[in-house]
Design an enzyme around this catalytic site. Structure first.
Site, short mmCIF file in Angstrom:
data_model
loop_
_atom_site.label_atom_id
_atom_site.label_comp_id
_atom_site.label_asym_id
_atom_site.label_seq_id
_atom_site.Cartn_x
_atom_site.Cartn_y
_atom_site.Cartn_z
N ASP A 164 0.86 -1.16 0.00
CA ASP A 164 0.00 0.00 0.00
C ASP A 164 0.92 1.24 0.00
OD1 ASP A 164 -3.17 0.68 1.69
OD2 ASP A 164 -2.07 1.78 0.16
C1 GLC Z 1 -4.26 4.46 -0.19
C2 GLC Z 1 -5.13 3.28 0.18
C3 GLC Z 1 -5.18 2.23 -0.88
C4 GLC Z 1 -4.96 2.86 -2.24
C5 GLC Z 1 -3.54 3.36 -2.26
C6 GLC Z 1 -3.17 4.03 -3.59
O1 GLC Z 1 -3.67 5.00 0.96
O2 GLC Z 1 -4.88 2.63 1.40
O3 GLC Z 1 -6.43 1.55 -0.77
O4 GLC Z 1 -5.18 1.91 -3.26
O5 GLC Z 1 -3.28 4.27 -1.19
O6 GLC Z 1 -3.79 5.27 -3.68
#
Ligand code: GLC
Length: 746
Positions: A270
């Site tokens: 993430d």
């Molecule tokens: C965010 C979220 C995730 C998302 C990622 C990319 O913080 O936790 O669900 O896909 O970053 O934006």
């Protein structure tokens, strides 16, 4: 390309070029002059240009416009030695431009064919925008409405989470996508692995502590269903799981995801989660973080410099890691190949004057249909709904004209495209002969609260008129009307990521308006917009009807008007429990019996599992929802009460639609494993059927009881099927126990 070609390509890459494939950066690293990039984003991210060359980068985060994708890809490939196309990945969770209702609403439809159609529509719009991968579906089980990301989850139930997972992956990727993802389809990424939806006290990014059997029985199945459905990506989650961060968790990612689940696709971190391993107190420094995340088989580092600055040293120190690197790079090359990017790096956007289906009437209709099936009617006393013709209708409240009804994760959706509730009602006012008037009544968020929303504060509309004046106007309008449609709820910016609320309720200033309007004595139809179950106990007796709209997407206003007018009969049922008060949270339907369950015949006896100051039951239960139809459940029967292990046991029931409305009913089957070596919940949803019934039609609905339904995981993740007695319930919600029987498996 075939696998040999991919291996050849891999073998031609230097270690630096291989590491580049594991790095994901945002568009600002590609759409400017090199020197600007070096002094700007590279410096900001801490990328060491002695160790890392942006020209080796493998994928791009959240560039979502076709022209930008085309330009970045073209410029990149012109300078690329090996001509390995960039992978464009984005957060398109429940719609690109045609926005569907939030996932928590979609699972209230219990119509997973429609979920799949919506996912397919979303994938097609993404394909036409040049996007290759979406970070969807999110399948985290959530039992705590204080957590803001509940909006993007399938809710509290494991079966619904599995169904959502399977149908979303199939809708996004296509069904037979083992070696090719065809046109109008893109790659899916299931997230967040694992159990991100169970943070302490609903507090965003807080730790998760769950027993093994709870993980295996409740939280893991949604992710595993995606893997079994061929999902190409999995995303790690931010949280600790039992003391170890998921993004550096060798047991979780290597032993479970890759080992037990058999996932051989791409595992992406993430956002900045690898870098955060140090902040968790899990690693000493970035080198440590790179080493352990890589060891846990995280293939892509999203938007940090950790892999870029450290993996070269990691593989130099331990050249066994070179095999790991080759495996990771091959996974990434393989998915680029399955998307056909080597043959056509501009898939979906190669023809600049192409006609797209984005926001087409077909897509908008699909979104409207999903909204109509996702809204849940929670109350309808005096059958005030559907509204009759020839009425004076007062439209009151901040959500009457509000266009921000798409929810926090509709990052590419545009509010300008949404149909408001006012527009939806006015579209019907001629045919219904409604004379419509409007008053704001109260602001969305009271002034004192807005400062809590940081950069989103300026997106929340400020109201200069004093609240008492607003209320007076609303009272005046309402006094002259036959019925009040009152649309309230939480602002979209009070929900979503980092949107945890310690007391998720209808806010006081909205409650004040409801109480004032109640005094007028006119029927009130309350419509609630929210990204979570809100606590409504304070106003439940002040209104005559409640339609829970969630964030209903681009066509939400029309869908709601169609439901209010009776053009469409509500059929949604809750995929998440509604608490009476915040002290009950977490509250969900499949809890355990305890050794002292309440005997309601002797309720005042002290020593039961209950509160002194509140009921233990929720305000509204999982699986609950009303219809204009009157569905009668009768003729419940079991074809034999003792299932020999080789037979299938069938239960059936007749559903009658005793009304003049055509309607859909969600018939639910729950099972209580009455005693077992690891105690099972008081009941669990094991099957359901959504049936359409004409006026006064009746139909027999039957379910086969399978061994899988009666099995459970132990603390070692091993599946058990044990003989014994099982109570079977078939009804209209998790609280409906009218039709039940006990079967014995001997
Ligand atoms: C965010 C979220 C995730 C998302 C990622 C990319 O913080 O936790 O669900 O896909 O970053 O934006």
């Amino acid at each position: 390309m075939n696998l040999n070609d991919l291996n050849l390509l891999l073998n031609n890459l230097t270690v630096e070029e291989k590491i580049g494939q594991l790095i994901q950066l945002t568009g600002d690293f590609f759409d400017q002059e090199d020197e600007i990039i070096e002094t700007g984003p590279m410096t900001k991210l801490g990328l060491d240009d002695n160790k890392y060359d942006v020209k080796n980068t493998g994928s791009v985060l959240n560039v979502v416009n076709g022209k930008d994708i085309l330009n970045i890809q073209k410029n990149y490939l012109e300078q690329s030695k090996h001509k390995i196309p960039l992978l464009f990945m984005a957060d398109i969770i429940y719609g690109y431009k045609t926005i569907l209702p939030i996932p928590l609403a979609q699972t209230c439809s219990w119509n997973f064919n429609l979920v799949k159609d919506g996912a397919s529509m979303m994938a097609k719009e993404c394909f036409e925008a040049g996007i290759h991968v979406t970070f969807s579906p999110m399948v985290d089980i959530v039992r705590d409405p204080r957590w803001g990301r509940v909006l993007e989850s399938p809710g509290e139930d494991t079966l619904l989470s599995k169904m959502y997972s399977k149908y979303m992956v199939e809708g996004i990727q296509g069904q037979d996508c083992n070696d090719e993802i065809g046109n109008n389809k893109i790659a899916a990424c299931v997230k967040h692995f694992a159990a991100y939806g169970a943070p302490r006290a609903g507090l965003e990014y807080a730790e998760v502590e769950l027993s093994q059997s709870t993980l295996w029985n409740d939280y893991f199945p949604g992710y595993k269903e995606a893997v079994d459905s061929g999902v190409k990506f999995v995303m790690t989650s931010f949280n600790l799981l039992n003391g170890i961060p998921c993004t550096g968790n060798i047991w979780l990612n290597k032993d479970i995801l890759r080992g037990k689940f058999g996932f051989n696709g791409v595992l992406i971190s993430d956002y900045a989660a690898i870098e955060e391993l140090t902040k968790h107190g899990f690693t000493k420094d970035a080198f440590d973080s790179a080493s352990i995340a890589f060891e846990s088989t995280v293939d892509i580092d999203m938007k940090t410099s950790v892999y870029a600055n450290n993996l070269l040293d990691v593989v130099k120190i331990d050249n066994k890691k070179l095999d790991l690197l080759n495996t990771a790079v091959l996974r990434i090359l393989r998915v680029k190949n399955e998307l056909g990017l080597f043959e056509n790096p501009y898939r979906g956007v190669e023809n600049e004057d192409r006609v797209t289906s984005i926001l087409s009437s077909e897509h908008l209709d699909l979104s409207k249909n999903m909204a109509e099936e996702s809204v849940v009617m929670l109350k309808n006393s005096r059958n005030i709904l559907p509204l009759k013709k020839d009425l004076d209708v007062a439209l009151i409240g901040p959500y009457i004209k509000e266009k921000a009804t798409l929810g926090f994760w509709a990052i590419t959706g545009e509010n300008k495209d949404t149909i408001t509730l006012e527009e939806g009602v006015k579209n019907l006012s001629d045919s219904m002969n409604w004379r419509v008037s409007y008053a704001l009544g109260c602001p969305m968020v009271c002034e004192s609260e807005i400062k809590n929303y940081g950069k989103y504060a300026e997106k929340i509309e400020r109201v200069s008129v004093p609240e008492d004046k607003l209320r007076e106007e609303a009272i005046e309008i309402s006094s002259k009307s036959d019925v009040i449609i009152l649309a309230v709820g939480e602002s979209t910016y009070q929900s979503g990521e980092a949107g945890s609320r310690s007391n998720p309720c209808i806010p006081d200033h909205q409650i004040k308006l409801i109480k004032k309007l109640k005094k007028i004595g006119k029927p009130i139809v309350l419509i609630v917009y929210a990204g979570r179950p809100l606590i409504m106990s304070d106003i439940i007796d002040d209104v005559d009807a409640i339609l829970y709209a969630w964030y209903p997407g681009t066509m939400g206003g029309q869908a709601l008007a169609n439901l209010i007018s009776g053009n469409v009969n509500p059929s949604g049922k809750l995929s998440m429990t509604f608490p009476r008060n915040v002290g009950q949270i977490p509250i969900y339907y499949n809890t355990y019996k305890t050794g002292r369950p309440i005997d309601y015949e002797n309720y005042n006896h002290r020593f039961y599992s209950k509160y002194l100051d509140e009921k233990v039951t929720p305000l509204f239960s999982f699986g609950y929802g009303l219809s204009y139809s009157n569905f009668i459940y009768k003729n419940f029967k079991v074809d034999n009460k003792s299932l020999k292990q080789e037979e299938k046991l069938k239960v059936s029931i007749t559903i009658e639609n005793r009304s003049e409305y055509i309607g859909k009913e969600i018939v639910q089957l729950y099972i209580d494993d009455m005693y077992s070596t690891i105690v099972r919940p008081r009941k669990e949803l094991k099957a359901f059927k959504k049936v359409l019934l004409k006026p006064f039609e009746e139909v027999e609905v039957s379910f086969s009881i399978t061994e899988e339904m009666l099995s459970f995981y132990d603390n070692e993740g091993e599946l058990h099927f044990e003989l014994g007695e099982f109570k079977i319930f078939v009804g209209s919600s998790s609280e409906d126990e009218m039709n039940q029987c006990i079967i014995s498996i001997d």
